[in-house]
Design an enzyme around this catalytic site. Structure first.
Site, mmCIF file in Angstrom:
data_model
loop_
_atom_site.group_PDB
_atom_site.id
_atom_site.type_symbol
_atom_site.label_atom_id
_atom_site.label_comp_id
_atom_site.label_asym_id
_atom_site.label_seq_id
_atom_site.Cartn_x
_atom_site.Cartn_y
_atom_site.Cartn_z
ATOM 1 N N SER A 218 -42.479 -36.662 36.523
ATOM 2 C CA SER A 218 -42.126 -37.088 37.884
ATOM 3 C C SER A 218 -41.106 -36.192 38.561
ATOM 4 O O SER A 218 -40.856 -36.347 39.761
ATOM 5 C CB SER A 218 -41.603 -38.528 37.851
ATOM 6 N N GLU B 38 0.802 -1.222 0.000
ATOM 7 C CA GLU B 38 0.000 0.000 0.000
ATOM 8 C C GLU B 38 0.839 1.279 0.000
ATOM 9 O O GLU B 38 0.454 2.269 -0.613
ATOM 10 C CB GLU B 38 -0.950 0.011 1.216
#
Length: 754
Positions: A455, A83
């Protein structure tokens, strides 16, 4: 000569006019540099476990802010090589490159490659992307101002944290996590080069979308680094051939999507839109190891159940075009509609026989499945298989790969499951899994699914009975109600196994989950007594029936409610309130709010007598030692586990609720559209395996705990009872059914009750 002078004068006038325009019109109109001198990046909301594992991120942008000193050199070098190689040498503008760009503008073209890092900062922070000379001049002016206001490291720091890198990701730190699933300081040279190649064109060079183009760009970066002497030939060769695995999505440290969503809703309600941009960090009470174990346990055992009940066929079918390009497009298009579900990968079958199946995945990988990998779907590979079941070319199937890289055919389960664990003393969440997959179904079964507890409600009925004079040694007649009464019964409950043992102790009845015994107990203490007792454990009376079916769990509870209820037995009689968020900080670490763990065992929180909690606990330990939950003791190799299985009518819901070492946890399995889980399925086969696999990790390395008997209880002939009932006549406060004359039981004064 006059023409030359005139031309020179004209050019001079134009230059003066241009300069005047630049300095009198453009320069005063330039924005202030506050956005970079007081940089406030949009940092998302992040959510962590108590031990700092990231479990969620929400925001407009994926971004971390990493100081320049913490960005590894390999990443900086890779970026600068491609860059702006002269970044530390120029003063913001590369005049040769800028001149080329201006000429290109005049000719109708535009070359952003001439832009320096500083120019890109100016453009990204302050300017639009329009390609005009005016914008380019403003960019250059801003560049000089930025170079005057900040040093080079500060400028590079801004760029590397702000730049857009695809997948809603900004900055190289977040990009490393998104594409490679690792922090920036762990990226390899090859990975850094691929990341550095993205800024030029985040769409074209996005490695998750177009890996081939990203690879080509990566090679340019590596060659640039080599040419500039940043890497050696050997490093270049190694990086060029390194195999890269690209994820393309945020990878978290633990699977806790349901928890992350709970927290997100809470934080957004308090901080509104700022929650998504101001860098708030939320620390939960979850523990990473417990959460990971719970997630894996829920998924594994749901998959095990699903495998037990057979292959349902491909998810869909398509016609494969003869043209290769059209075929690839068709496969890509259909697989977008069938995303991967963790390790369960969708694939399109390209060739199928009873011996081998070939298929293509969304990544373009061609896989082959044979041998044991075909076993689960064997019925779908037979010539006589039904059309909606048969695996043929064009079928969309699910595949999974084992540790030895072998593929098998599987399927997405239809059943759901959930698991939650709490600190039984403080109420802090330790783990929460709200369903099989959050992305598929966001409904949180832990907090929002009201289901019949079966249960698993019985211990609360037994607890109420203790207050009426019962004890674990009390004998109850385990025979059908219809055999002990001449009344016309509209409901005659049965034991699940169809077996009846006559007089049994309450302890044995709970351990073996005797339905008839539970109904007889409730009948004698009274339904209203039980309904008034349930709120002591955090249950809502209006969610439970005002009839004897209450004893068999025909009411409704959520998994977290059930865990809260069992916590009362686990901690000696105190009600807890589940809580999740321990600390909230801003982006700089300042504490915005903090929740301390509640004080333990306050008298104001006591909801049942310590004697009741102790005796009920002793019965729940019996369940895990010799009863329906015995697999817990056996597989975990410890004897301090207490809990209860639960299976609702027709096996629509399977539960296990239990605790050990101050950890209370509940596991559940069932269909969202309620239907039977199978005639041979129970809480012990459905939910208990989830509980065991999760608690194996939670309890690892923790010594067994024993509970000391509180004052006011006596052990008579091997079992516990309230001392005040020790010499009582029969069962205190019980109205006996006249058809079943109660008789004394041993020397304790216990009675056989109807």
């Amino acid at each position: 000569m006059k023409l030359i002078l005139a031309l020179a004068a004209f050019i001079g006038a134009m230059l003066i006019a241009t300069a005047a325009y630049v300095f009198l019109v453009l320069a005063p109109d330039l924005p202030a540099l506050d956005a970079i001198t007081y940089y406030q990046p949009k940092i998302p909301l992040r959510i962590y476990t108590a031990d700092n594992a990231l479990i969620g991120e929400f925001g407009e942008e994926h971004r971390d802010f990493v100081p320049i000193k913490d960005i590894p050199d390999v990443m900086k070098n890779a970026l600068l090589s491609i860059e702006d190689a002269r970044f530390y040498e120029h003063h913001g503008v590369d005049f040769i490159g800028a001149g080329r760009a201006l000429v290109a503008d005049l000719g109708g073209g535009f070359h952003q490659g001439a832009s320096t890092i500083t120019m890109q900062v100016a453009r990204n922070f302050f300017l639009s992307q329009e390609k005009t000379i005016t914008r380019k001049i403003k960019e250059i002016l801003l560049t000089f101002r930025i170079e005057a206001a900040l040093n080079k490291d500060q400028i590079l720091e801004l760029y590397m944290n702000q730049i857009y890198l695809g997948q809603r990701t900004h900055g190289f730190s977040s990009a490393a996590k998104t594409y490679f699933g690792k922090p920036l300081n762990q990226v390899t040279l090859a990975e850094a080069a691929m990341l550095a190649g993205i800024p030029q064109n985040p769409v074209r060079h996005n490695p998750a979308v177009n890996f081939q183009r990203a690879k080509q760009r990566q090679m340019l970066v590596l060659k640039s680094m080599l040419n500039k002497g940043m890497i050696t030939e050997a490093q270049f060769d190694e990086a060029s051939h390194e195999h890269l695995t690209v994820t393309g999505k945020q990878i978290y440290d633990a699977h806790a999507d349901y928890v992350a969503e709970m927290v997100r809703q809470n934080i957004v309600a308090e901080y509104k839109d700022a929650a998504y941009t101001s860098g708030i960090k939320v620390y939960t009470t979850l523990l990473k190891a417990d959460q990971d174990a719970a997630y894996e346990a829920v998924r594994k055992n749901i998959m095990d159940y699903d495998q037990r009940h057979g292959y349902r066929g491909p998810e869909a079918f398509i016609t494969l075009p003869a043209d290769e390009d059209e075929r690839d497009d068709a496969i890509d298009e259909v697989l977008k509609k069938h995303p991967a579900n963790d390790k369960l990968i969708a694939a399109v079958v390209t060739n199928a026989s009873s011996k081998v199946v070939q298929a293509e995945t969304a990544s373009g990988e061609n896989i082959e499945i044979n041998g044991d990998g075909l076993r689960f779907a064997n019925s779908a590979l037979q010539s006589k298989a039904k059309s909606d079941l048969k695996i043929i070319p064009g079928a969309i199937i699910r595949v999974i790969q084992d540790a030895k890289m072998r593929w098998s055919i599987t399927q997405l389960p239809e059943v759901e499951g959930a698991y939650v664990s709490l600190n039984a003393q403080t109420g802090a969440y330790r783990a929460l899994v709200g369903g099989f997959d959050f992305n598929r179904k966001k409904f949180n079964h832990v907090t929002s699914a009201f289901r019949q507890p079966g249960s698993s409600i019985k211990p609360f009925i037994y607890s109420a009975a203790l207050e009426k004079g019962y004890s674990p040694a009390t004998l109850i007649n385990d025979v059908q109600l219809s055999s002990t009464t001449e009344e016309s019964l509209k409901w005659d409950p049965r034991n699940d196994d169809g077996k009846y043992d006559g007089p049994v102790t309450m302890r044995s009845a709970l351990a073996q989950s005797k339905n008839v015994v539970s109904v007889r107990i409730l009948k004698n203490i009274g339904v209203n007594t039980a309904l008034e007792w349930l709120p002591h454990f955090g249950f809502s009376k209006d969610k439970h029936p005002n009839n004897l079916t209450l004893a068999l769990g025909t009411g409704q509870v959520t998994p977290v409610q059930l865990a809260t209820g069992y916590a009362v037995f686990a901690n000696g009689g105190y009600q807890i309130t589940p809580w999740l968020i321990s600390k909230i900080t801003d982006a700089r670490g300042k504490v915005l709010s903090e929740t301390k763990a509640p004080a333990v065992a306050q008298d104001s929180d006591r909801v049942i007598d310590s004697r009741n909690a102790f005796i009920t606990d002793s019965m729940l330990r019996e369940v895990a030692l010799r009863g329906t939950g015995a697999a817990a003791d056996q597989k975990l190799g410890r004897h301090d586990i207490a809990g209860k299985t639960g299976t609702s009518s027709e096996a629509v819901d399977g539960w296990f609720a239990g605790y050990a070492d101050n950890i209370v946890a509940v596991a559940w399995m069932g269909y969202d559209d309620p239907k039977s889980l199978g005639g041979r399925e129970f809480g012990a086969t459905l939910a208990l395996p989830i509980w065991i696999d999760s608690m194996r990790v939670s309890l690892a390395g923790k010594p067994e705990t024993q509970r000391n008997a509180p004052e006011g209880v006596s052990n008579v002939e091997g079992d516990w009872m309230y001392t005040e009932f020790l010499n009582g006549a029969g069962v205190k406060g019980v109205d006996l059914d006249e058809a079943s004359a109660a008789t004394p039981a041993a020397s304790t004064g216990q009675a056989v009750t109807p």
